[in-house]
Design a protein around this motif. Structure first.
Motif, PDB file in Angstrom:
ATOM      1  N   ARG A  25       0.644  -1.458   0.100  1.00 45.81           N
ATOM      2  CA  ARG A  25      -0.084   0.068  -0.195  1.00 45.81           C
ATOM      3  C   ARG A  25       0.886   1.387  -0.048  1.00 45.81           C
ATOM      4  O   ARG A  25       0.585   2.172  -0.782  1.00 45.81           O
ATOM      5  CB  ARG A  25      -0.888  -0.151   1.179  1.00 45.81           C
ATOM      6  N   VAL A  26       2.003   1.501   0.955  1.00 45.91           N
ATOM      7  CA  VAL A  26       2.448   2.614   1.156  1.00 45.91           C
ATOM      8  C   VAL A  26       3.777   2.729   0.044  1.00 45.91           C
ATOM      9  O   VAL A  26       3.950   3.492  -0.788  1.00 45.91           O
ATOM     10  CB  VAL A  26       3.214   2.790   2.582  1.00 45.91           C
ATOM     11  N   LEU A  27       4.699   1.355   0.277  1.00 45.76           N
ATOM     12  CA  LEU A  27       5.945   1.700  -0.484  1.00 45.76           C
ATOM     13  C   LEU A  27       5.624   1.652  -2.057  1.00 45.76           C
ATOM     14  O   LEU A  27       5.782   2.725  -2.870  1.00 45.76           O
ATOM     15  CB  LEU A  27       6.834   0.749  -0.076  1.00 45.76           C
ATOM     16  N   PHE A  28       4.943   0.585  -2.725  1.00 48.62           N
ATOM     17  CA  PHE A  28       4.926   0.368  -3.891  1.00 48.62           C
ATOM     18  C   PHE A  28       3.443   1.028  -4.300  1.00 48.62           C
ATOM     19  O   PHE A  28       3.260   1.067  -5.570  1.00 48.62           O
ATOM     20  CB  PHE A  28       4.663  -1.125  -4.307  1.00 48.62           C
ATOM     21  N   GLY A  29       2.728   1.417  -3.555  1.00 53.06           N
ATOM     22  CA  GLY A  29       1.217   2.097  -3.732  1.00 53.06           C
ATOM     23  C   GLY A  29       1.782   3.555  -3.932  1.00 53.06           C
ATOM     24  O   GLY A  29       1.766   4.291  -4.782  1.00 53.06           O
ATOM     25  N   GLU A  30       1.524   4.273  -2.555  1.00 61.33           N
ATOM     26  CA  GLU A  30       1.910   5.828  -2.444  1.00 61.33           C
ATOM     27  C   GLU A  30       3.235   6.274  -2.946  1.00 61.33           C
ATOM     28  O   GLU A  30       3.232   7.127  -3.642  1.00 61.33           O
ATOM     29  CB  GLU A  30       1.617   6.204  -1.141  1.00 61.33           C
ATOM     30  N   VAL A  31       4.314   5.781  -2.480  1.00 55.80           N
ATOM     31  CA  VAL A  31       5.695   6.244  -2.715  1.00 55.80           C
ATOM     32  C   VAL A  31       6.050   6.087  -4.281  1.00 55.80           C
ATOM     33  O   VAL A  31       6.510   7.144  -4.931  1.00 55.80           O
ATOM     34  CB  VAL A  31       6.663   5.780  -1.965  1.00 55.80           C
ATOM     35  N   TRP A  32       6.007   4.900  -4.957  1.00 52.24           N
ATOM     36  CA  TRP A  32       6.228   4.806  -6.100  1.00 52.24           C
ATOM     37  C   TRP A  32       5.318   5.264  -7.302  1.00 52.24           C
ATOM     38  O   TRP A  32       5.764   5.492  -8.269  1.00 52.24           O
ATOM     39  CB  TRP A  32       6.129   3.319  -6.491  1.00 52.24           C
ATOM     40  N   GLU A  33       4.234   5.712  -6.754  1.00 51.01           N
ATOM     41  CA  GLU A  33       3.281   6.304  -7.536  1.00 51.01           C
ATOM     42  C   GLU A  33       3.191   7.707  -7.660  1.00 51.01           C
ATOM     43  O   GLU A  33       2.628   8.379  -8.227  1.00 51.01           O
ATOM     44  CB  GLU A  33       2.003   5.676  -7.541  1.00 51.01           C
ATOM     45  N   ARG A  34       4.275   8.330  -6.718  1.00 52.16           N
ATOM     46  CA  ARG A  34       4.226   9.791  -6.510  1.00 52.16           C
ATOM     47  C   ARG A  34       4.582  10.300  -8.063  1.00 52.16           C
ATOM     48  O   ARG A  34       5.612   9.806  -8.683  1.00 52.16           O
ATOM     49  CB  ARG A  34       4.953  10.473  -5.546  1.00 52.16           C
TER      50      ARG A  34
END
Length: 109
Positions: A25-34
């Motif tokens: 959710r966070v690393l590959f969701g939010e961070v990588w998608e910034r």
């Protein structure tokens, strides 16, 4: 059944389910998608950090991700060559061996 699990879920979801969830959710969701950096740029940065810090277990997956994000084989080799002078020869040598192994594997759909 494992085809529906994320790489994080496959790697350690049974041991640390919360870590797998945060990775997804966070690393590959939010961070990588910034939007401020492209996936290609994030891949090069990540590879540089993994090679410099000798994080050999994470390197194969991120090499594949870099290829998926448009980094070429030639650019991978150039990145390792450049890093040899900043991260050290042993780190670059090890990265080359791992890259050779990953690049010799058939591309998965």
């Amino acid at each position: 059944m494992t085809a529906t699990l994320s790489p994080a879920q496959q790697a350690f979801g049974d041991i640390a389910p919360a870590l797998a969830d945060l990775s997804d959710r966070v690393l590959f969701g939010e961070v990588w998608e910034r939007p401020e950096l492209s996936g290609r740029d994030r891949s090069l940065i990540t590879l540089a950090a993994l090679i410099a810090l000798y994080r050999i277990h994470e390197l194969p997956g991120h090499i594949r991700r870099a290829l998926d994000n448009g980094v070429t084989r030639e650019e991978l080799g150039e990145a390792v060559t450049h890093l040899a002078f900043y991260a050290g020869w042993p780190a670059a040598n090890t990265a080359c061996a791992i890259m050779r192994d990953v690049l010799s594997q058939p591309v998965q759909p």
